[in-house]
Design a protein around this motif. Structure first.
Motif, PDB file in Angstrom:
ATOM      1  N   GLY A  64       0.795  -1.228   0.000  1.00  0.00           N
ATOM      2  CA  GLY A  64       0.000   0.000   0.000  1.00  0.00           C
ATOM      3  C   GLY A  64       0.828   1.279   0.000  1.00  0.00           C
ATOM      4  O   GLY A  64       2.037   1.260   0.215  1.00  0.00           O
ATOM      5  N   GLU A 121       6.702   2.640   3.448  1.00  0.00           N
ATOM      6  CA  GLU A 121       7.781   2.974   4.396  1.00  0.00           C
ATOM      7  C   GLU A 121       7.549   4.336   5.045  1.00  0.00           C
ATOM      8  O   GLU A 121       8.183   4.675   6.026  1.00  0.00           O
ATOM      9  N   SER A 152       2.004   4.030  -7.056  1.00  0.00           N
ATOM     10  CA  SER A 152       2.265   4.781  -8.288  1.00  0.00           C
ATOM     11  C   SER A 152       2.254   3.867  -9.518  1.00  0.00           C
ATOM     12  O   SER A 152       2.493   2.659  -9.418  1.00  0.00           O
ATOM     13  N   THR A 174       5.716   2.046  -9.983  1.00  0.00           N
ATOM     14  CA  THR A 174       5.913   0.829  -9.183  1.00  0.00           C
ATOM     15  C   THR A 174       4.983  -0.274  -9.693  1.00  0.00           C
ATOM     16  O   THR A 174       5.380  -1.449  -9.751  1.00  0.00           O
ATOM     17  N   LEU A 202      -3.518   2.311  -9.458  1.00  0.00           N
ATOM     18  CA  LEU A 202      -2.330   3.154  -9.669  1.00  0.00           C
ATOM     19  C   LEU A 202      -2.677   4.642  -9.691  1.00  0.00           C
ATOM     20  O   LEU A 202      -3.754   5.046  -9.296  1.00  0.00           O
ATOM     21  N   CYS A 215      -5.735   9.514  -4.542  1.00  0.00           N
ATOM     22  CA  CYS A 215      -5.605   9.012  -5.916  1.00  0.00           C
ATOM     23  C   CYS A 215      -6.728   9.549  -6.796  1.00  0.00           C
ATOM     24  O   CYS A 215      -6.481  10.096  -7.867  1.00  0.00           O
ATOM     25  N   GLU A 252       0.404  14.396 -12.214  1.00  0.00           N
ATOM     26  CA  GLU A 252      -0.336  14.184 -10.958  1.00  0.00           C
ATOM     27  C   GLU A 252       0.368  14.953  -9.838  1.00  0.00           C
ATOM     28  O   GLU A 252       1.426  14.556  -9.376  1.00  0.00           O
TER      29      GLU A 252
HETATM   30  P1  NAD Z   1       4.765   4.104  -4.512  1.00  0.00           P
HETATM   31  O1  NAD Z   1       4.518   3.341  -5.758  1.00  0.00           O
HETATM   32  O2  NAD Z   1       6.001   4.894  -4.401  1.00  0.00           O
HETATM   33  O3  NAD Z   1       4.800   3.103  -3.258  1.00  0.00           O
HETATM   34  C1  NAD Z   1       3.718   2.251  -2.968  1.00  0.00           C
HETATM   35  C2  NAD Z   1       4.237   1.004  -2.258  1.00  0.00           C
HETATM   36  O4  NAD Z   1       5.045   0.235  -3.128  1.00  0.00           O
HETATM   37  C3  NAD Z   1       5.087   1.274  -1.015  1.00  0.00           C
HETATM   38  O5  NAD Z   1       4.683   0.388   0.003  1.00  0.00           O
HETATM   39  C4  NAD Z   1       6.489   0.950  -1.503  1.00  0.00           C
HETATM   40  O6  NAD Z   1       7.345   0.533  -0.467  1.00  0.00           O
HETATM   41  C5  NAD Z   1       6.214  -0.197  -2.453  1.00  0.00           C
HETATM   42  N1  NAD Z   1       7.259  -0.437  -3.463  1.00  0.00           N
HETATM   43  C6  NAD Z   1       8.212   0.415  -3.926  1.00  0.00           C
HETATM   44  N2  NAD Z   1       8.945  -0.201  -4.889  1.00  0.00           N
HETATM   45  C7  NAD Z   1       8.432  -1.446  -5.034  1.00  0.00           C
HETATM   46  C8  NAD Z   1       8.741  -2.538  -5.903  1.00  0.00           C
HETATM   47  N3  NAD Z   1       9.706  -2.474  -6.807  1.00  0.00           N
HETATM   48  N4  NAD Z   1       7.977  -3.633  -5.805  1.00  0.00           N
HETATM   49  C9  NAD Z   1       6.958  -3.722  -4.928  1.00  0.00           C
HETATM   50  N5  NAD Z   1       6.629  -2.726  -4.077  1.00  0.00           N
HETATM   51  C10 NAD Z   1       7.353  -1.596  -4.133  1.00  0.00           C
HETATM   52  O7  NAD Z   1       3.468   4.977  -4.276  1.00  0.00           O
HETATM   53  P2  NAD Z   1       3.207   6.091  -3.142  1.00  0.00           P
HETATM   54  O8  NAD Z   1       4.039   7.288  -3.460  1.00  0.00           O
HETATM   55  O9  NAD Z   1       3.308   5.472  -1.795  1.00  0.00           O
HETATM   56  O10 NAD Z   1       1.665   6.429  -3.364  1.00  0.00           O
HETATM   57  C11 NAD Z   1       1.198   7.492  -4.139  1.00  0.00           C
HETATM   58  C12 NAD Z   1       0.684   6.985  -5.462  1.00  0.00           C
HETATM   59  O11 NAD Z   1      -0.309   5.995  -5.231  1.00  0.00           O
HETATM   60  C13 NAD Z   1       0.013   8.044  -6.296  1.00  0.00           C
HETATM   61  O12 NAD Z   1       0.385   7.897  -7.635  1.00  0.00           O
HETATM   62  C14 NAD Z   1      -1.477   7.721  -6.144  1.00  0.00           C
HETATM   63  O13 NAD Z   1      -2.286   8.168  -7.194  1.00  0.00           O
HETATM   64  C15 NAD Z   1      -1.445   6.255  -6.052  1.00  0.00           C
HETATM   65  N6  NAD Z   1      -2.653   5.748  -5.394  1.00  0.00           N
HETATM   66  C16 NAD Z   1      -3.566   5.076  -6.147  1.00  0.00           C
HETATM   67  C17 NAD Z   1      -4.754   4.627  -5.570  1.00  0.00           C
HETATM   68  C18 NAD Z   1      -5.799   3.883  -6.360  1.00  0.00           C
HETATM   69  O14 NAD Z   1      -6.731   3.340  -5.754  1.00  0.00           O
HETATM   70  N7  NAD Z   1      -5.708   3.829  -7.681  1.00  0.00           N
HETATM   71  C19 NAD Z   1      -4.987   4.886  -4.217  1.00  0.00           C
HETATM   72  C20 NAD Z   1      -4.032   5.583  -3.488  1.00  0.00           C
HETATM   73  C21 NAD Z   1      -2.857   5.999  -4.094  1.00  0.00           C
END
Ligand code: NAD
Length: 478
Positions: free
Chosen positions: A153, A182, A231, A234, A253, A286, A384
């Motif tokens: 998440g 994190e 994101s 990711t 995402l 999001c 975004e």
């Molecule tokens: P992020 O992708 O940076 O991190 C999300 C999670 O992925 C974290 O727990 C991170 O530790 C983990 N992660 C990082 N690298 C990884 C890898 N290689 N493999 C697996 N896991 C990994 O996202 P963020 O900055 O925490 O969140 C913000 C983003 O999330 C925004 O783009 C937002 O739009 C999106 N979001 C989407 C929704 C939805 O329902 N579509 C909801 C909330 C947030």
């Protein structure tokens, strides 16, 4: 490996922290994004811990799946009771770690939604579907557990999004290994501790750690399905990695939701709902409204109505009851938002309010910012921004506004605002997004499926569709 401590009082911040914190001198220090003060030390798990957790989850899954839907629903309802009993403590931990205020559509709202989603997932009916029943024979479709679900998440709605992943997974007979962001591990560990007062051992395990731990969870051969919210970048890495084990995926995402205000809309009447559509969780949502297209006939009135609403929404430290807007959760996000507003200013846009961060104050506070007379191709519109900023773009031709709304490679939510409902629905039908709201934005409901199109991901959460997405379809034919 499980995160619960049943002997501690989990209704208070002190009790919650005692149950989840790493010992003195260990773990990672989490700081309050509003004050810079220490919230607590998050334990860090390694890949060896992950192997153990997956083995535990696999073992626990057999007896969990053997329970009936009614039994699992009963436990989800009891988990919701536990969340409600600990609501104030959970909201305070969340507010301090994530930064969001207790009030407004923020921390207390998020904890309340956790209980609401647990109860809704307990209540859905999922019956075998009889597909054929005639002289040729019979065919029945049922939904059986996938096995072990890995859940990863983000930091914006850490508790609520965890529940979106956990509640349907558990209901359908899966066990879950959950890796929180994190940036907000303590919030999710606290929630996990509360849920684990009720859930059987090994059914839900929360492992805090960096992105690498998420990557290891994604690649793990003992995990059958991965639910990811975060994101797009990711999500793409996860999709590549999941190919090796052919893991099932739900990917929620990033987005850049557009809203279109039609010429017959009443600016004064819609301004407050528009404001919260954009600024919920200080814009770190999001499916928040991130670019607004307003017809020229309404443009100035709409801008002024939004300014009037925005001016009466206090921003400040989350634990102070009067605030409804808070800081950005982290420095990186603050810099992204500040950079995009700077780009807009340099591009000749008119800053209606905000745009000038107060220097020398603790916390990542970026002021509520409304930006007018901005070009559709400015970065503040096309990227975004994920912060308390709304660019307002003027249009003269509705076709142009629809083309602009559909012009990006993401499609999570969108909205249409107007008085003539039929006209609004006709525009809504043409917008490329998983959900298009009319005269509201971002209003999710546990009974209504939610998911993105284009690079906003695929797969559905919520409702019976959400249950099906954490299950395997199984046909029996005779
Ligand atoms: P992020 O992708 O940076 O991190 C999300 C999670 O992925 C974290 O727990 C991170 O530790 C983990 N992660 C990082 N690298 C990884 C890898 N290689 N493999 C697996 N896991 C990994 O996202 P963020 O900055 O925490 O969140 C913000 C983003 O999330 C925004 O783009 C937002 O739009 C999106 N979001 C989407 C929704 C939805 O329902 N579509 C909801 C909330 C947030």
């Amino acid at each position: 490996m499980t995160t619960e401590t049943t002997t501690t009082d989990l209704t208070t911040v002190k009790g919650l922290m005692a149950a989840i914190e790493a010992p003195e001198g260990q773990g990672v220090e989490m700081m309050d994004p509003a004050t810079g003060k220490l919230v607590g030390r998050a334990p860090q798990r390694a890949e060896a811990d992950l192997d153990e957790a997956v083995a535990t989850a696999r073992e626990a899954q057999r007896s969990w799946a053997a329970r009936s839907h009614a039994e699992r629903s009963e436990l989800l309802n009891r988990a919701a009771d536990a969340v409600e009993d600990s609501a104030e403590g959970l909201a305070a931990v969340l507010s301090r770690e994530q930064g969001k205020p207790l009030n407004g559509p923020n921390a207390r709202f998020e904890v309340g939604a956790c209980a609401g989603w647990l109860r809704a997932n307990a209540a859905f009916e999922i019956e075998p579907e009889v597909l054929v029943d005639d002289e040729s024979g019979k065919a029945v479709l049922e939904y059986v557990p996938v096995g072990v679900v890995g859940a990863i998440g983000p930091w914006n709605w850490p508790m609520m999004i965890s529940i979106w992943q956990v509640a349907p997974s558990l209901r359908m007979g899966n066990t879950v290994v959950l890796k929180p962001s994190e940036y907000t591990p303590l919030s999710v560990l606290a929630l996990g501790a509360v849920l684990n007062q009720v859930l059987p051992e090994g059914v839900l395990q929360v492992l805090a750690g960096p992105g690498e731990l998420g990557a290891a969870l994604t690649a793990h051969p003992g995990v059958d399905k991965l639910m990811f919210t975060g994101s797009t970048k990711t999500g793409q890495a996860i999709m590549r990695s999941a190919a090796d084990t052919l893991k099932r995926l739900t990917l929620e995402l990033g987005g850049n939701d557009a809203g279109i205000v039609l010429p017959d809309a009443d600016p004064e009447a819609i301004a407050e709902d528009l404001f919260w559509g954009a600024f919920i969780n200080t814009g770190q949502t999001c499916a928040a409204l991130k670019r607004l297209y307003v017809h020229e006939s309404q443009y100035e009135a709409m801008c002024q109505a939004l300014v009037k609403v925005a001016q009466r929404m206090p921003m400040g430290v989350g634990l102070e009851e009067e605030n409804v807007l808070g800081p950005l959760q982290n420095r990186q996000q603050y810099d992204i938002v500040a950079g995009l507003v700077e780009d807009a200013r340099n591009g000749g846009a008119r800053i209606l309010m905000g745009g000038d961060p107060v220097q020398d104050q603790p916390g990542y506070f970026y002021p509520t910012t409304l930006v007018a007379d901005i070009d559709n191709d400015n970065r503040l519109v096309s990227q975004e921004q994920f912060g308390p900023v709304l660019p307002i773009v003027r249009y003269t031709d509705l076709e142009q506004a629809i083309a602009w709304a559909n012009g990006l490679d993401v499609g999570l939510g969108s909205s249409v605002w107007g008085t003539d409902l039929e006209a609004a629905r006709a525009v809504a039908a043409r917008l490329q997004a998983g959900t298009t709201w009319i005269n509201k934005h971002g209003a999710v409901d546990p009974r209504v499926p939610f998911g993105g199109v284009k690079k906003s991901g695929y797969g559905l959460e919520f409702g019976v569709e959400g249950l099906k997405s954490v299950a395997l379809p199984k046909v029996t034919s005779w």
